[in-house]
Motif scaffolding. Structure first.
Motif, PDB file in Angstrom:
ATOM      1  N   ASP A  25       0.826  -1.201   0.000  1.00  0.00           N
ATOM      2  CA  ASP A  25       0.000   0.000   0.000  1.00  0.00           C
ATOM      3  C   ASP A  25       0.864   1.256   0.000  1.00  0.00           C
ATOM      4  N   ARG A  26       1.911   1.295   0.845  1.00  0.00           N
ATOM      5  CA  ARG A  26       2.746   2.485   0.912  1.00  0.00           C
ATOM      6  C   ARG A  26       3.571   2.661  -0.364  1.00  0.00           C
ATOM      7  N   ARG A  27       3.975   1.578  -0.991  1.00  0.00           N
ATOM      8  CA  ARG A  27       4.701   1.680  -2.260  1.00  0.00           C
ATOM      9  C   ARG A  27       3.800   2.228  -3.362  1.00  0.00           C
ATOM     10  N   ALA A  28       2.523   1.810  -3.340  1.00  0.00           N
ATOM     11  CA  ALA A  28       1.586   2.249  -4.377  1.00  0.00           C
ATOM     12  C   ALA A  28       1.241   3.727  -4.256  1.00  0.00           C
ATOM     13  N   ARG A  29       1.485   4.315  -3.088  1.00  0.00           N
ATOM     14  CA  ARG A  29       1.130   5.717  -2.888  1.00  0.00           C
ATOM     15  C   ARG A  29       2.181   6.683  -3.435  1.00  0.00           C
ATOM     16  N   LEU A  30       3.354   6.186  -3.777  1.00  0.00           N
ATOM     17  CA  LEU A  30       4.455   7.044  -4.206  1.00  0.00           C
ATOM     18  C   LEU A  30       4.641   7.000  -5.713  1.00  0.00           C
ATOM     19  N   THR A  31       5.110   8.098  -6.265  1.00  0.00           N
ATOM     20  CA  THR A  31       5.509   8.158  -7.668  1.00  0.00           C
ATOM     21  C   THR A  31       7.015   8.356  -7.724  1.00  0.00           C
ATOM     22  N   PRO A  32       7.656   8.073  -8.859  1.00  0.00           N
ATOM     23  CA  PRO A  32       9.094   8.322  -8.955  1.00  0.00           C
ATOM     24  C   PRO A  32       9.464   9.756  -8.600  1.00  0.00           C
ATOM     25  N   GLY A  33       8.622  10.714  -8.987  1.00  0.00           N
ATOM     26  CA  GLY A  33       8.914  12.101  -8.664  1.00  0.00           C
ATOM     27  C   GLY A  33       8.912  12.382  -7.178  1.00  0.00           C
ATOM     28  N   ASP A  34       8.114  11.634  -6.414  1.00  0.00           N
ATOM     29  CA  ASP A  34       8.057  11.841  -4.971  1.00  0.00           C
ATOM     30  C   ASP A  34       9.387  11.529  -4.290  1.00  0.00           C
ATOM     31  N   VAL A  35      10.164  10.630  -4.880  1.00  0.00           N
ATOM     32  CA  VAL A  35      11.404  10.176  -4.237  1.00  0.00           C
ATOM     33  C   VAL A  35      12.639  10.577  -5.034  1.00  0.00           C
ATOM     34  N   GLY A  36      12.474  11.490  -5.989  1.00  0.00           N
ATOM     35  CA  GLY A  36      13.618  12.004  -6.729  1.00  0.00           C
ATOM     36  C   GLY A  36      14.092  11.139  -7.872  1.00  0.00           C
ATOM     37  N   LEU A  37      13.256  10.222  -8.358  1.00  0.00           N
ATOM     38  CA  LEU A  37      13.616   9.382  -9.493  1.00  0.00           C
ATOM     39  C   LEU A  37      13.018   9.958 -10.771  1.00  0.00           C
ATOM     40  N   PRO A  38      13.680   9.763 -11.901  1.00  0.00           N
ATOM     41  CA  PRO A  38      13.117  10.241 -13.159  1.00  0.00           C
ATOM     42  C   PRO A  38      11.883   9.419 -13.541  1.00  0.00           C
ATOM     43  N   PRO A  39      10.921  10.010 -14.227  1.00  0.00           N
ATOM     44  CA  PRO A  39       9.743   9.246 -14.664  1.00  0.00           C
ATOM     45  C   PRO A  39      10.155   8.156 -15.634  1.00  0.00           C
ATOM     46  N   ALA A  40       9.456   7.026 -15.587  1.00  0.00           N
ATOM     47  CA  ALA A  40       9.821   5.866 -16.413  1.00  0.00           C
ATOM     48  C   ALA A  40       8.683   5.467 -17.345  1.00  0.00           C
ATOM     49  N   GLY A  41       7.944   6.430 -17.862  1.00  0.00           N
ATOM     50  CA  GLY A  41       6.880   6.116 -18.803  1.00  0.00           C
ATOM     51  C   GLY A  41       5.649   5.577 -18.109  1.00  0.00           C
ATOM     52  N   ARG A  42       4.730   5.040 -18.912  1.00  0.00           N
ATOM     53  CA  ARG A  42       3.482   4.518 -18.370  1.00  0.00           C
ATOM     54  C   ARG A  42       3.731   3.261 -17.547  1.00  0.00           C
ATOM     55  N   ARG A  43       2.920   3.106 -16.511  1.00  0.00           N
ATOM     56  CA  ARG A  43       3.040   1.948 -15.632  1.00  0.00           C
ATOM     57  C   ARG A  43       1.707   1.231 -15.573  1.00  0.00           C
ATOM     58  N   THR A  45       0.633  -0.496 -13.073  1.00  0.00           N
ATOM     59  CA  THR A  45       0.064  -0.304 -11.738  1.00  0.00           C
ATOM     60  C   THR A  45       0.653   0.978 -11.152  1.00  0.00           C
ATOM     61  N   PRO A  46      -0.100   1.670 -10.297  1.00  0.00           N
ATOM     62  CA  PRO A  46       0.412   2.920  -9.731  1.00  0.00           C
ATOM     63  C   PRO A  46       1.522   2.657  -8.720  1.00  0.00           C
ATOM     64  N   GLY A  47       2.309   3.708  -8.483  1.00  0.00           N
ATOM     65  CA  GLY A  47       3.305   3.619  -7.436  1.00  0.00           C
ATOM     66  C   GLY A  47       4.678   3.218  -7.928  1.00  0.00           C
ATOM     67  N   LEU A  48       5.582   3.062  -6.958  1.00  0.00           N
ATOM     68  CA  LEU A  48       6.946   2.645  -7.265  1.00  0.00           C
ATOM     69  C   LEU A  48       7.006   1.152  -7.561  1.00  0.00           C
ATOM     70  N   ARG A  49       8.031   0.758  -8.289  1.00  0.00           N
ATOM     71  CA  ARG A  49       8.290  -0.660  -8.497  1.00  0.00           C
ATOM     72  C   ARG A  49       9.106  -1.186  -7.314  1.00  0.00           C
ATOM     73  N   ARG A  50       9.047  -2.499  -7.111  1.00  0.00           N
ATOM     74  CA  ARG A  50       9.805  -3.097  -6.017  1.00  0.00           C
ATOM     75  C   ARG A  50      11.299  -2.827  -6.162  1.00  0.00           C
ATOM     76  N   GLU A  51      11.820  -2.922  -7.386  1.00  0.00           N
ATOM     77  CA  GLU A  51      13.247  -2.715  -7.573  1.00  0.00           C
ATOM     78  C   GLU A  51      13.642  -1.270  -7.256  1.00  0.00           C
ATOM     79  N   GLU A  52      12.724  -0.322  -7.460  1.00  0.00           N
ATOM     80  CA  GLU A  52      13.017   1.066  -7.132  1.00  0.00           C
ATOM     81  C   GLU A  52      13.110   1.258  -5.611  1.00  0.00           C
ATOM     82  N   VAL A  53      12.199   0.628  -4.887  1.00  0.00           N
ATOM     83  CA  VAL A  53      12.267   0.706  -3.432  1.00  0.00           C
ATOM     84  C   VAL A  53      13.552   0.059  -2.936  1.00  0.00           C
ATOM     85  N   ALA A  54      13.919  -1.074  -3.517  1.00  0.00           N
ATOM     86  CA  ALA A  54      15.136  -1.770  -3.103  1.00  0.00           C
ATOM     87  C   ALA A  54      16.367  -0.900  -3.335  1.00  0.00           C
TER      88      ALA A  54
END
Length: 287
Positions: A25-43, A45-54
């Motif tokens: 749930d907490r991963r789905a609430r974030l976008t790449p822009g929220d954590v300083g990552l560049p946008p990666a096109g359409r997704r 599912t919403p939120g960050l990917r697991r590899e991005e959190v890792a």
């Protein structure tokens, strides 16, 4: 960090399932822009990917995937803090993450300074004609109602409940009851101090009281620990006589370092009538 055998059913599995849902749930609430990552096109599912959190947390992708899947794996406080930072968790959410991972949350760095609110003061006053006290986590008195002022001889100067118990002539005037209660009081204080090992306020209270009270010094050296529970307080008031209270300690929800101690006249004693007499004496005293 290696995978261990899992158990089926029971609280442990339920806790890991709750951890899985919380992280997703907490991963789905974030976008790449929220954590300083560049946008990666359409997704898809919403939120960050697991590899991005890792990557943000500095942990292996496979290990984070296992954690989010609710597998029974070992975790450390350092890794949980890194994940909490990666997911931008608030302090209450960080504590929740620790509990779901099966670890005790580390103590907060320090107690935030805060004024005693009007609502808390109204609560203390509403407990009259019975005494009520607000104290911080090292048992320093922050506020009290008028009955507490009269019963415990509070005069507005800095007071500490542990120090008062060991040094007040009113408590020490009933030696048998005082001696019976002293070990439990010290054991409860040690239990509270263990929740904040870095808080120098506890050390100041202990060091000062060791010098002032040989009885405290002996009890403290015994390293007894007891969970805070409903306690019986007995003291001898110079005007009202012997007073016996059942004391119940409640935590203030939005200030977890604060505790309200409510004193209720113990059944089978004359305390309630003596409190009424004391109140009439105070009212009759000229201002």
């Amino acid at each position: 960090m290696t995978s261990t055998s899992s158990t089926s059913g029971g609280p442990s599995e339920q806790r890991r399932e709750a951890l899985r849902d919380f992280l997703r749930d907490r991963r789905a609430r974030l976008t790449p822009g929220d954590v300083g990552l560049p946008p990666a096109g359409r997704r898809r599912t919403p939120g960050l990917r697991r590899e991005e959190v890792a990557v943000l947390a500095g942990v292996g992708v496979s290990w984070y995937t296992w954690l989010e899947q609710g597998r029974d794996i070992s975790v450390s406080t350092e890794v949980l803090d890194a994940i909490a930072g990666a997911l931008r968790l608030s302090d209450p959410e960080r504590v929740h993450l620790y509990l779901l991972a099966g670890l005790n949350p580390p103590p907060a760095g320090g107690e935030p300074a805060a004024e005693v609110t009007a609502e808390i003061r109204q609560l203390l006053d509403a407990w009259a004609p019975r005494p009520a006290v607000l104290r911080d986590r090292s048992w320093n008195v922050l506020a009290f109602n008028d009955p507490a002022r009269a019963v415990f001889d509070f005069d507005g100067t800095a007071r500490n409940c542990l120090v008062t118990y060991f040094t007040s002539p009113r408590y020490r005037a009933i030696p048998d009851l005082w001696a019976a209660g002293a070990p439990a009081v010290v054991a409860a204080y040690r239990a509270d101090a263990a929740h904040a090992p870095g808080d120098s306020a506890f050390a100041r209270v202990v060091d000062g009281l060791r010098d002032a009270s040989p009885e405290f010094a002996e009890l403290w050296a015994g390293h007894e620990v007891g969970a805070p529970a409903q306690a019986v307080n007995a003291l001898r008031h110079p005007e009202a006589g012997d007073l016996h209270f059942d004391a119940t300690t409640l935590t203030v929800a939005d200030h977890p370092y604060w505790n309200v101690v409510l004193y209720n006249p113990r059944p089978g004693t004359d305390t309630e009538a003596r409190l009424a007499t004391l109140r009439h004496l105070r009212l009759a005293t000229p201002a």
